[in-house]
Write an enzyme that holds these catalytic residues in place. Structure first.
Site, short mmCIF file in Angstrom:
data_model
loop_
_atom_site.label_atom_id
_atom_site.label_comp_id
_atom_site.label_asym_id
_atom_site.label_seq_id
_atom_site.Cartn_x
_atom_site.Cartn_y
_atom_site.Cartn_z
N ARG A 149 0.85 -1.19 0.00
CA ARG A 149 0.00 0.00 0.00
C ARG A 149 0.89 1.24 0.00
O ARG A 149 1.89 1.29 0.73
CB ARG A 149 -0.92 0.03 1.23
CG ARG A 149 -1.97 -1.07 1.25
CD ARG A 149 -3.04 -0.82 0.20
NE ARG A 149 -4.11 -1.83 0.20
CZ ARG A 149 -4.14 -2.87 -0.62
NH1 ARG A 149 -3.17 -3.06 -1.51
NH2 ARG A 149 -5.15 -3.73 -0.57
N HIS A 202 0.73 -0.31 -10.49
CA HIS A 202 -0.15 -1.13 -9.65
C HIS A 202 -0.52 -2.43 -10.38
O HIS A 202 -1.71 -2.75 -10.56
CB HIS A 202 -1.40 -0.36 -9.26
CG HIS A 202 -2.04 -0.88 -8.00
ND1 HIS A 202 -2.57 -0.06 -7.03
CD2 HIS A 202 -2.21 -2.15 -7.53
CE1 HIS A 202 -3.06 -0.79 -6.04
NE2 HIS A 202 -2.85 -2.07 -6.32
#
Length: 210
Positions: free
Chosen positions: A125, A173
């Protein structure tokens, strides 16, 4: 993705990829068994990554909030365990969930506790990292490189300094993308379980936040 980038940094592949200067520059990495890789977060993803890397003969340690016991991985927990893990992390992989306890976990102090020349890999994250502290550690030469797949703001703004920093690799990502073929099977199984009154798979523990 994690195993690939650990191997990339272990082998210093960036020294060779795209080289066009005609300079013959051999470089020999240590054996995998002599390279310390640390994973922060030993949930399903962290355990899978750690097990894969241990299978490649890396010296793997992992840290988690609660004590774990995973074959091939030196498991640490608690504040003292975190300090111990960071102190030997030549390659650090962040796979923690984002909670109040993990936000900005890798701040200036903890980045400074890594071995000189360590590499940081973050597919977990974005807010686990203090961006300014990371850039400062890279600029000071404390860290050799950061490979980042997740960010505080996504898509990462075009003017963000990560894009142009020589010691940062940005990926969009992609470390763990959802595949419809496999995700549909999980959904179908939970539908079946719901109709049968059986417990669901992969429930979030709202008290923990993940």
């Amino acid at each position: 993705w994690c195993a690939g980038h650990v191997l990339r940094h272990h082998l210093d592949l960036d020294l060779d990829i795209g080289r066009t200067d005609g300079v013959w520059a051999p470089h020999v990495p240590p054996l995998a068994r002599d390279r310390s890789v640390v994973i922060l977060g030993l949930g399903a993803l962290g355990a899978a990554v750690g097990t894969a890397l241990a299978g490649l003969n890396f010296r793997v340690s992992g840290w988690s909030r609660s004590a774990k016991d995973i074959a091939g991985i030196r498991c640490l927990s608690g504040e003292a365990g975190l300090a111990q893990a960071l102190s030997v992390a030549e390659i650090l992989v962040l796979l923690l969930p984002l909670t109040d306890a993990t936000r900005n976990l890798m701040n200036a102090e903890r980045l400074g506790s890594l071995p000189q020349g360590a590499v940081l890999i973050n597919p977990g994250r974005g807010p686990l990292l203090d961006d300014k502290a990371l850039l400062a550690a890279l600029d000071a030469g404390r860290l050799a490189h950061a490979t980042l797949d997740v960010f505080r703001e996504e898509p990462l703004p075009p003017d963000h300094p990560f894009w142009s920093h020589a010691k940062v690799t940005v990926t969009p990502h992609i470390a763990s993308a959802t595949r419809p073929e496999s995700a549909a099977k999980v959904i179908a199984e939970n539908v079946r379980r719901g109709e049968a009154g059986a417990p669901f798979l992969h429930l979030v523990d709202r008290s923990l936040g993940y």
